[in-house]
Design a protein around this motif. Sequence first.
Motif: not given
Length: 722
Positions: A291-297
């Motif tokens: 599993r891989c999570v890509i987040e931007t803020s």
Amino acid sequence: MSQQRLSYDGSAPGPGLARLIVVVVLAAFAGVYVLAAPFRTGETVRTVGTVALTVLVFASLLAWVLPRAARFRGVALATVQVLLAGLDVLAFGTSVGILAFAAGTLLLTSYALPALAVLAGAAVIAVLRAPGAAAAADAAITPVLGALVVYGLVRLADRVADLAAARPALTMAAVSRERLRIADELNTGIGRGLDAITAGSRRALDHPEEIDEVLRVARGSLADARAAAAGFRAMSLAPEAAAARALLAAAGIEAEVRTGHEEPLGSAGALLATVLREAVTEVVRQGTATRCVIETSERDGRVRLRVSNNGPPTAARGEEGLADAAARVEAAGGTLTTGLGADGRFAVEATIAATPRPVSLPDPTAYGLSVTLLAVVVAGFCVKALLQLSWGANLAVAVVGMALIAALQLRWAVDDRPRHRYALIAAQTLLSLAPVLWIGATWIGAVGFLAGTFLVALPIRIGAPLVAAAMAGTGAMSAALSLGPARIVNYTVSTLVTGLVVYGLVRLARLVRDLRAAGEELARAATVQERLRAARDLHDLLGHSLAAMLLKCELARRLGKVDPARARAELTEVVAMAEQARADLRAASGAGEPEMSLETEIESARSVLTAAGVETRVERGHGPLPGPAATVLSTVLREAVTNVLRHSSARHCVITTTSEAGLVTLTVENDGLDPRARRTPPGSGIGNLTTRLAAIDGTLTARPDGTGGFRLQAHVRPDAED
């Protein structure tokens, strides 16, 4: 970062909602005088006359509120309204507050002096009627505040409509500015390169030694085109995130993308796209994550990208591929870190300053003016209440209490969901009710502000019952203080009216603010789309042309001594390709639409592949095609040929077109693909082609056959384009 997504057209819900709010608030305002009529006159005829005149005064104001009644606006209707309001006051004894409608209308009609005259007349009548100075001042302030409310509400509704109408123009202006910027960038670099290729190829026809310079310029132009396409795509992380998701899915890794930044990102996006690409490639290379999570803020002017996965950390992780990206991020003043996060996942995190986004709607002061108007109206209501008190301790307490209530009221205009929201509501409830115990009836009017808070700070299903409870409480307190029926009704209705006025001003201020934000977001999105379009055109059209020119120049150089006639023929084709590339450049910069012939493109593909030593067979089975279908299929063929040359060691290629039951299919098949080769991250070409085909309801498939071959197929229905 959560953003409120708004979709306003020329009517509802933005402008339509704004005008509905104005009508409801003004109707409630007029309702105070209607409900007071029976208590004031005591006669049926006089009551009917008062009600009729009040309704007519209110109805005449609607010409300035409702667009469909705009044809009735003008001096004549304003004059009639002034006469009706004056008759209502002088003949039937209605409160001078009704003159606020007439004064507000005159202000809306840009007749400031007559409006001041009406307000001055109201003040004179108030002084003559009132038993004391405080009562006279209170009565004189009422029409002034009312006029400001009328003028402010209608003007704010107009601003909402203006902002909604400005959205398409703003979007087109943003796209036009971006096209000019793109055209300037491309013509300055690539355009000059194409001119040099054309001139150099013509000179090389008679002077073969010039071909080396043409090759140098062609290589540079091709590199510039690829860099420009990558730069345009980097304005948004969306394409890179989509490619990352596809790569992870192909490797059997569950992917989740959480977006919390605003587009476009500009140079910051280019760096973050590089980090994302390298981080995801490393996750796939390690092959241990599921599993891989890509987040931007985005916060405080900085954009953050975080790529985390649940694979076990290794010593090599983060060292390969990311070193160059880290150096570039740090050179730009950002930071890039790798390691275990608080959640126990291995993460790559990059933070960099956001690029300024010069996109704004007209009339930037509208929101500030709306808040200022709210402040003036709230202050006026507070002054009205304080005028009823005599000098002493109660006055000091009342001033402090009113100041706190006013501050709380303004807080809701600038912050929809402040921290400790319910604590603030509880504090205002206490400030609105407790002082009645020692100040008396004068403080009951503060409950109207509380009603406004219920409406603006809580969902309507909760706020409306609380407003009803506030009105009931106002009536109960008035009765407990032994006030007469007229004052009980007045206080009860005024609670609702004050609440609606506050709600209307705050809600319209928020509409102005949110509509501005929505318009700016739309313009930014249009800018991103324009740059993505330019990137697709550069990659699909110009990139292929430059690569083909480079190939033919190389071939001409090798043939220069052994077959001069063939070399001249290849250079002649380079000149023609350069001229076509000029047209492609205009299309990429938005100066024109690409018009391509599938027949011409098939022959060009055969020529380029043959020049590269690939045996090519063409089987045509299609008839005449309309422009859009021919252009898209030509673009697909260009990309397919580029992929054959760049990503395989093909010796054979078959280009086939068929037409069956209205479905036209283009197929490109080639050999030379190593079935054991490691899968590489997908490029932007296939994604671009999928987007182009989807625009005309076409589809695309592209996959290896597992035995060293590759097949690409595009399907379109030309008859369905209309």
